[in-house]
Design a protein around this motif. Structure first.
Motif, PDB file in Angstrom:
ATOM      1  N   GLY A  79      57.201  17.967   0.159  1.00  0.00           N
ATOM      2  CA  GLY A  79      58.177  17.010  -0.242  1.00  0.00           C
ATOM      3  C   GLY A  79      59.437  17.450  -0.276  1.00  0.00           C
ATOM      4  N   LEU A  80      60.481  17.191   0.767  1.00  0.00           N
ATOM      5  CA  LEU A  80      61.676  17.776   0.548  1.00  0.00           C
ATOM      6  C   LEU A  80      62.917  16.827   0.142  1.00  0.00           C
ATOM      7  CD1 LEU A  80      63.743  20.052   1.398  1.00  0.00           C
ATOM      8  CD2 LEU A  80      64.056  19.084   3.605  1.00  0.00           C
ATOM      9  N   VAL A  81      63.530  17.194  -0.883  1.00  0.00           N
ATOM     10  CA  VAL A  81      65.045  16.614  -1.306  1.00  0.00           C
ATOM     11  C   VAL A  81      65.954  17.468  -0.503  1.00  0.00           C
ATOM     12  CG1 VAL A  81      66.533  15.903  -3.162  1.00  0.00           C
ATOM     13  CG2 VAL A  81      64.128  16.094  -3.501  1.00  0.00           C
ATOM     14  N   PRO A  82      66.473  16.915   0.492  1.00  0.00           N
ATOM     15  CA  PRO A  82      67.728  17.673   1.443  1.00  0.00           C
ATOM     16  C   PRO A  82      68.833  17.716   0.772  1.00  0.00           C
ATOM     17  CG  PRO A  82      67.049  15.700   2.579  1.00  0.00           C
ATOM     18  CD  PRO A  82      66.183  15.535   1.259  1.00  0.00           C
ATOM     19  N   GLU A  83      69.607  18.854   1.320  1.00  0.00           N
ATOM     20  CA  GLU A  83      70.982  18.923   0.822  1.00  0.00           C
ATOM     21  C   GLU A  83      71.725  17.592   1.360  1.00  0.00           C
ATOM     22  OE1 GLU A  83      72.585  22.422   2.857  1.00  0.00           O
ATOM     23  OE2 GLU A  83      73.913  22.684   1.165  1.00  0.00           O
ATOM     24  N   THR A 148      55.904  10.502  -2.325  1.00  0.00           N
ATOM     25  CA  THR A 148      55.137  11.046  -1.662  1.00  0.00           C
ATOM     26  C   THR A 148      53.941  11.979  -2.011  1.00  0.00           C
ATOM     27  OG1 THR A 148      56.121  13.036  -1.247  1.00  0.00           O
ATOM     28  CG2 THR A 148      56.986  11.250   0.343  1.00  0.00           C
ATOM     29  N   ASN A 149      53.858  12.142  -3.458  1.00  0.00           N
ATOM     30  CA  ASN A 149      53.169  12.805  -4.172  1.00  0.00           C
ATOM     31  C   ASN A 149      52.760  14.176  -3.574  1.00  0.00           C
ATOM     32  OD1 ASN A 149      52.013  11.288  -6.590  1.00  0.00           O
ATOM     33  ND2 ASN A 149      51.633   9.779  -5.037  1.00  0.00           N
ATOM     34  N   PRO A 150      53.943  14.783  -3.579  1.00  0.00           N
ATOM     35  CA  PRO A 150      53.814  16.331  -2.859  1.00  0.00           C
ATOM     36  C   PRO A 150      53.138  17.228  -3.861  1.00  0.00           C
ATOM     37  CG  PRO A 150      55.911  15.951  -3.849  1.00  0.00           C
ATOM     38  CD  PRO A 150      55.297  14.794  -3.832  1.00  0.00           C
ATOM     39  N   ASN A 151      52.461  18.368  -3.100  1.00  0.00           N
ATOM     40  CA  ASN A 151      51.860  19.304  -3.623  1.00  0.00           C
ATOM     41  C   ASN A 151      53.025  20.519  -4.247  1.00  0.00           C
ATOM     42  OD1 ASN A 151      49.377  18.850  -1.349  1.00  0.00           O
ATOM     43  ND2 ASN A 151      49.285  18.358  -3.516  1.00  0.00           N
ATOM     44  N   LEU A 152      53.898  20.537  -3.128  1.00  0.00           N
ATOM     45  CA  LEU A 152      55.146  21.311  -3.475  1.00  0.00           C
ATOM     46  C   LEU A 152      56.530  20.476  -3.266  1.00  0.00           C
ATOM     47  CD1 LEU A 152      56.843  24.111  -3.907  1.00  0.00           C
ATOM     48  CD2 LEU A 152      56.457  24.271  -1.291  1.00  0.00           C
ATOM     49  N   LEU A 153      57.357  20.253  -4.187  1.00  0.00           N
ATOM     50  CA  LEU A 153      58.519  19.713  -4.119  1.00  0.00           C
ATOM     51  C   LEU A 153      59.626  20.516  -3.915  1.00  0.00           C
ATOM     52  CD1 LEU A 153      60.014  16.939  -4.625  1.00  0.00           C
ATOM     53  CD2 LEU A 153      60.358  17.688  -7.008  1.00  0.00           C
ATOM     54  N   ILE A 184      57.263  23.523  -7.666  1.00  0.00           N
ATOM     55  CA  ILE A 184      58.501  23.288  -7.162  1.00  0.00           C
ATOM     56  C   ILE A 184      59.181  24.645  -6.593  1.00  0.00           C
ATOM     57  CG2 ILE A 184      60.818  22.342  -7.953  1.00  0.00           C
ATOM     58  CD1 ILE A 184      59.454  21.082 -10.359  1.00  0.00           C
ATOM     59  N   LEU A 185      60.002  24.380  -5.461  1.00  0.00           N
ATOM     60  CA  LEU A 185      61.047  25.284  -5.162  1.00  0.00           C
ATOM     61  C   LEU A 185      62.452  24.799  -4.921  1.00  0.00           C
ATOM     62  CD1 LEU A 185      61.714  27.934  -3.301  1.00  0.00           C
ATOM     63  CD2 LEU A 185      61.121  26.690  -1.264  1.00  0.00           C
ATOM     64  N   VAL A 186      63.231  25.618  -5.810  1.00  0.00           N
ATOM     65  CA  VAL A 186      64.404  25.003  -6.078  1.00  0.00           C
ATOM     66  C   VAL A 186      65.517  26.025  -5.408  1.00  0.00           C
ATOM     67  CG1 VAL A 186      64.666  25.972  -8.591  1.00  0.00           C
ATOM     68  CG2 VAL A 186      66.078  24.107  -7.946  1.00  0.00           C
ATOM     69  N   ILE A 187      66.451  25.265  -4.883  1.00  0.00           N
ATOM     70  CA  ILE A 187      67.704  26.042  -4.387  1.00  0.00           C
ATOM     71  C   ILE A 187      68.815  25.564  -5.174  1.00  0.00           C
ATOM     72  CG2 ILE A 187      69.168  26.529  -2.262  1.00  0.00           C
ATOM     73  CD1 ILE A 187      66.846  26.038  -0.607  1.00  0.00           C
TER      74      ILE A 187
END
Ligand SMILES: Nc1ncnc2c1ncn2[C@@H]1O[C@H](COP(=O)(O)OP(=O)(O)OP(=O)(O)O)[C@@H](O)[C@H]1O
Length: 231
Positions: A79-83, A148-153, A184-187
């Motif tokens: 699941g992506l929270v885009p820029e 979306t109940n992501p396994n990786l946000l 979680i992957l955070v930028i």
């Protein structure tokens, strides 16, 4: 849960990623950091299938997914929270959240839990999202990704341009998600705030992963921050 190796990608003739590596285990919070234009967003786009990589591997739960369509990647649990904030402006807060709820997947995230995480969204649930403040919109896009109940946000610059108090809300939310075992992957650019939640930093320089380590290890290597992050 996600393993990126030797990833190469670019735009037309301009190659941006030369050798990207990234590994995220279940329950980990991992960062991707580096100066402007080094390829962080390009890495995310390549992982999400929004950009077709030229070489390398993107494994999700051990399955090779490089170059798969974005909806397949989302189905695989990313699941992506885009820029930049992109809520559906003409829908209410509640409609925005329900629009991304994953059909048929019994997940742990539903409206009630999102409202628990962001009470402000519940207060404004009938308001059109285009009339929300920037910070409220950002809470909404994070909430939408969670629905979306992501396994990786994946959050790409989720705190960019926000007032300090709203940034704090987002970081507290990430700390809560981490304590609940989310991956979680955070930028982001705020090393100090990231140190609260990140297990492992990955530094990218000109499309290559050049260093990885814990926030404590990075704090002990000022020459690394100076060389690759300009801080
Ligand atoms: N659609 C595009 N077409 C051509 N070049 C692009 C495109 N998008 C990005 N680039 C270029 O690719 C390089 C990497 O950009 P990218 O957005 O991945 O960097 P970034 O590390 O996320 O930077 P920032 O921290 O500024 O967001 C930059 O030189 C950028 O100009």
């Amino acid at each position: 849960m996600l393993e990126v190796t030797g990833l190469q990608a670019g735009y037309g003739l301009s190659q941006v990623l030369f050798d990207m590596h990234l590994k995220i285990e279940e329950g980990q919070v991992v960062s991707l950091i580096g100066r402007n234009g080094m390829g962080k967003t390009t890495t995310v786009k390549s992982i999400m299938g929004l950009l077709k990589p030229n070489a390398g591997s993107v494994r999700i739960h051990g399955r090779e997914m490089r170059g798969a369509d974005p909806f397949r990647i989302a189905q695989a649990g990313l699941g992506l929270v885009p820029e930049g904030r992109r809520a559906f402006g003409s829908l209410s807060v509640r409609e925005n959240l329900l629009a991304t709820a994953r059909q048929g997947k019994a997940g742990k995230w539903d409206l009630k839990r999102i409202y628990g995480l962001f009470p402000r969204l519940e207060e404004r649930q009938d308001q059109l999202s285009k009339t929300l403040s920037g910070g409220e919109q950002q809470m909404l896009v994070v909430g939408r990704a969670l629905m979306t109940n992501p396994n990786l946000l994946i959050l790409d610059e989720a705190t960019e341009g926000l007032a300090p108090i709203i940034r704090e809300t987002i970081w507290s939310c990430l700390a809560t998600l981490k304590s609940e075992g989310e991956t979680i992957l955070v930028i982001d650019k705020n090393l100090k705030e990231m140190a609260r939640v990140v297990d492992c930093h990955h530094i990218i320089e000109k499309g290559r992963q050049v260093w990885q380590g814990t926030p404590a290890e990075l704090a002990n290597r000022p020459e690394i921050s100076e060389r690759y992050l300009g801080v």
